[in-house]
Design a protein around this motif. Structure first.
Motif, mmCIF file in Angstrom:
data_model
loop_
_atom_site.group_PDB
_atom_site.id
_atom_site.type_symbol
_atom_site.label_atom_id
_atom_site.label_comp_id
_atom_site.label_asym_id
_atom_site.label_seq_id
_atom_site.Cartn_x
_atom_site.Cartn_y
_atom_site.Cartn_z
ATOM 1 N N SER A 170 19.291 -24.602 -13.325
ATOM 2 C CA SER A 170 18.323 -23.535 -13.517
ATOM 3 C C SER A 170 18.811 -22.332 -12.739
ATOM 4 C CB SER A 170 16.951 -23.953 -12.989
ATOM 5 O OG SER A 170 16.432 -24.984 -13.771
ATOM 6 N N ARG A 171 18.590 -21.134 -13.311
ATOM 7 C CA ARG A 171 18.945 -19.918 -12.594
ATOM 8 C C ARG A 171 18.044 -18.791 -13.056
ATOM 9 N NH1 ARG A 171 23.616 -18.483 -11.967
ATOM 10 N NH2 ARG A 171 23.282 -16.269 -11.966
ATOM 11 N N THR A 172 17.949 -17.722 -12.287
ATOM 12 C CA THR A 172 17.133 -16.597 -12.707
ATOM 13 C C THR A 172 17.946 -15.740 -13.653
ATOM 14 O OG1 THR A 172 17.855 -15.354 -10.794
ATOM 15 C CG2 THR A 172 15.769 -16.515 -10.604
ATOM 16 N N GLU A 173 17.307 -15.325 -14.720
ATOM 17 C CA GLU A 173 17.965 -14.456 -15.688
ATOM 18 C C GLU A 173 17.062 -13.264 -15.976
ATOM 19 O OE1 GLU A 173 20.899 -14.399 -17.004
ATOM 20 O OE2 GLU A 173 21.434 -16.142 -15.850
ATOM 21 N N THR A 174 17.692 -12.134 -16.307
ATOM 22 C CA THR A 174 16.905 -10.968 -16.646
ATOM 23 C C THR A 174 16.522 -11.007 -18.112
ATOM 24 O OG1 THR A 174 18.918 -9.781 -17.112
ATOM 25 C CG2 THR A 174 18.041 -9.562 -14.912
ATOM 26 N N SER A 175 15.256 -10.544 -18.414
ATOM 27 C CA SER A 175 14.874 -10.592 -19.808
ATOM 28 C C SER A 175 14.037 -9.456 -20.327
ATOM 29 C CB SER A 175 14.138 -11.882 -20.077
ATOM 30 O OG SER A 175 12.907 -11.844 -19.473
ATOM 31 N N ALA A 176 13.389 -8.651 -19.496
ATOM 32 C CA ALA A 176 12.529 -7.601 -20.040
ATOM 33 C C ALA A 176 13.313 -6.317 -20.207
ATOM 34 C CB ALA A 176 11.363 -7.372 -19.096
ATOM 35 N N THR A 201 25.998 -16.762 -16.329
ATOM 36 C CA THR A 201 25.209 -16.212 -17.425
ATOM 37 C C THR A 201 24.752 -14.787 -17.145
ATOM 38 O OG1 THR A 201 24.428 -18.456 -17.827
ATOM 39 C CG2 THR A 201 23.322 -16.698 -19.017
ATOM 40 N N ALA A 202 24.420 -14.482 -15.893
ATOM 41 C CA ALA A 202 23.998 -13.119 -15.555
ATOM 42 C C ALA A 202 25.134 -12.130 -15.774
ATOM 43 C CB ALA A 202 23.507 -13.062 -14.113
ATOM 44 N N LEU A 203 26.357 -12.537 -15.440
ATOM 45 C CA LEU A 203 27.522 -11.693 -15.656
ATOM 46 C C LEU A 203 27.771 -11.489 -17.146
ATOM 47 C CD1 LEU A 203 29.986 -10.181 -14.589
ATOM 48 C CD2 LEU A 203 31.186 -12.364 -14.471
ATOM 49 N N LEU A 204 27.647 -12.549 -17.923
ATOM 50 C CA LEU A 204 27.779 -12.447 -19.378
ATOM 51 C C LEU A 204 26.750 -11.471 -19.932
ATOM 52 C CD1 LEU A 204 28.887 -13.423 -22.131
ATOM 53 C CD2 LEU A 204 27.204 -15.280 -22.026
ATOM 54 N N SER A 205 25.515 -11.567 -19.442
ATOM 55 C CA SER A 205 24.445 -10.682 -19.888
ATOM 56 C C SER A 205 24.787 -9.225 -19.621
ATOM 57 C CB SER A 205 23.132 -11.050 -19.183
ATOM 58 O OG SER A 205 22.100 -10.153 -19.551
ATOM 59 N N ARG A 206 25.327 -8.938 -18.447
ATOM 60 C CA ARG A 206 25.659 -7.556 -18.104
ATOM 61 C C ARG A 206 26.769 -7.011 -18.997
ATOM 62 N NH1 ARG A 206 25.862 -9.026 -11.778
ATOM 63 N NH2 ARG A 206 23.612 -9.197 -11.415
ATOM 64 N N ILE A 207 27.750 -7.845 -19.311
ATOM 65 C CA ILE A 207 28.823 -7.398 -20.201
ATOM 66 C C ILE A 207 28.278 -7.117 -21.598
ATOM 67 C CG2 ILE A 207 30.891 -8.198 -21.426
ATOM 68 C CD1 ILE A 207 31.818 -9.446 -18.828
ATOM 69 N N LEU A 208 27.407 -7.989 -22.095
ATOM 70 C CA LEU A 208 26.837 -7.783 -23.423
ATOM 71 C C LEU A 208 25.962 -6.539 -23.474
ATOM 72 C CD1 LEU A 208 25.971 -11.468 -24.381
ATOM 73 C CD2 LEU A 208 27.852 -10.062 -25.253
ATOM 74 N N GLN A 209 25.315 -6.214 -22.351
ATOM 75 C CA GLN A 209 24.483 -5.013 -22.325
ATOM 76 C C GLN A 209 25.296 -3.748 -22.574
ATOM 77 O OE1 GLN A 209 21.576 -4.756 -19.017
ATOM 78 N NE2 GLN A 209 21.972 -6.935 -18.768
ATOM 79 N N ALA A 210 26.589 -3.764 -22.255
ATOM 80 C CA ALA A 210 27.449 -2.618 -22.529
ATOM 81 C C ALA A 210 27.635 -2.410 -24.033
ATOM 82 C CB ALA A 210 28.811 -2.808 -21.861
ATOM 83 N N HIS A 211 27.206 -3.378 -24.834
ATOM 84 C CA HIS A 211 27.330 -3.312 -26.293
ATOM 85 C C HIS A 211 26.012 -2.944 -26.974
ATOM 86 C CE1 HIS A 211 30.664 -5.842 -24.931
ATOM 87 N NE2 HIS A 211 31.286 -5.551 -26.057
ATOM 88 N N ILE A 212 24.973 -2.628 -26.205
ATOM 89 C CA ILE A 212 23.642 -2.369 -26.776
ATOM 90 C C ILE A 212 23.093 -1.045 -26.265
ATOM 91 C CG2 ILE A 212 21.318 -3.270 -27.133
ATOM 92 C CD1 ILE A 212 22.382 -6.030 -26.214
ATOM 93 N N LEU A 213 22.844 -0.110 -27.171
ATOM 94 C CA LEU A 213 22.233 1.163 -26.808
ATOM 95 C C LEU A 213 20.739 1.106 -27.103
ATOM 96 C CD1 LEU A 213 24.806 3.720 -28.231
ATOM 97 C CD2 LEU A 213 24.807 2.508 -26.048
ATOM 98 N N ALA A 214 19.952 1.767 -26.276
ATOM 99 C CA ALA A 214 18.499 1.753 -26.420
ATOM 100 C C ALA A 214 18.006 2.870 -27.323
ATOM 101 C CB ALA A 214 17.843 1.876 -25.055
#
Length: 233
Positions: free
Chosen positions: A26-32, A148-161
């Motif tokens: 289990s780990r904390t992940e960002t989601s909102a 997983t948190a690092l993966l999330s941050r890399i994927l965020q570079a592929h998503i514009l708001a």
């Protein structure tokens, strides 16, 4: 323009050992996620902010579990869909056999639900073969249960708001990473070749109900593609 904002990080952090063993933890992940309004006169893209922490179980994933080939020609992507605007950006990505790895990693990083909830979005979607270009050790590291948190941050570079057409990209456009760090966008004249960092857009402006998809031929890696300098205002 508006884009995803997250803290700085290094791709090589948290590297390590047996990447093929399955480890539940289990780990904390960002989601909102929360977006910002687009400024038509600004050349800077601002990202979504991912902050709410959620505990999720996750297991190490072997690279062999990912599809590393493109089953269809890039030029044929989305052609079988009668009206792409009937689907969200994530639904469209799920319909493309060339984007199965990208979608799988979006879901692994707990970004899928947030992406579906955002009002407008633009995806720089790497193909399966784009992920195959990553060095094996980097890919193995990103698929570890504790990264997983690092993966999330890399994927965020592929998503514009926000929804951003390639017609608005020029050599002054940049994706801000915060703290005077950014990913540059470069184009030729008249803009039929566009790079986001070192990734080339190979299929552009696939319109969805809540934004659009630009297909890219490489994974955007902030440790390689980020630049230092003052943000454009």
């Amino acid at each position: 323009m508006a884009f995803l904002a997250f803290s700085s990080f290094t791709l090589f952090s948290c590297a390590s050992s047996n990447t093929t063993a399955m480890e539940d933890m289990s780990r904390t992940e960002t989601s909102a996620m929360a977006g910002m309004a687009m400024d038509e006169d600004d050349n800077q893209l601002n990202v979504l902010v991912v902050e709410e922490q959620v505990m999720v179980p996750i297991a190490t994933l072997a690279p062999t579990a990912l599809l590393m080939e493109n089953p269809e020609d890039i030029n044929d992507m989305f052609d079988a869909i009668d009206d792409t605007e009937n689907y969200t950006v994530l639904e469209l990505a799920r319909k493309s056999p060339n984007l199965t790895t990208f979608v799988q990693l979006i879901e692994r990083a707990n970004l899928a639900d947030d992406l579906e909830r955002v009002e407008k979005a633009t995806l720089f979607a790497p193909t399966n073969e784009a992920f195959a270009k990553l060095p094996k050790e980097k890919l193995e590291m990103l698929l570890r249960s504790d990264n997983t948190a690092l993966l999330s941050r890399i994927l965020q570079a592929h998503i514009l708001a926000s929804e951003v057409s390639t017609a608005r990209f020029n050599n002054s456009t940049r994706i801000s990473m915060g703290e005077d760090r950014y990913i540059p966008i470069s184009t030729n004249n008249p803009g039929n070749t566009i790079f986001v960092g070192s990734a080339q857009i190979v299929r552009n402006d696939v319109e969805a109900s809540n934004g659009r998809i630009h297909v890219i031929d490489s994974v955007i890696l902030p440790d390689q593609d980020v630049r230092e300098g003052n943000d454009i205002r």
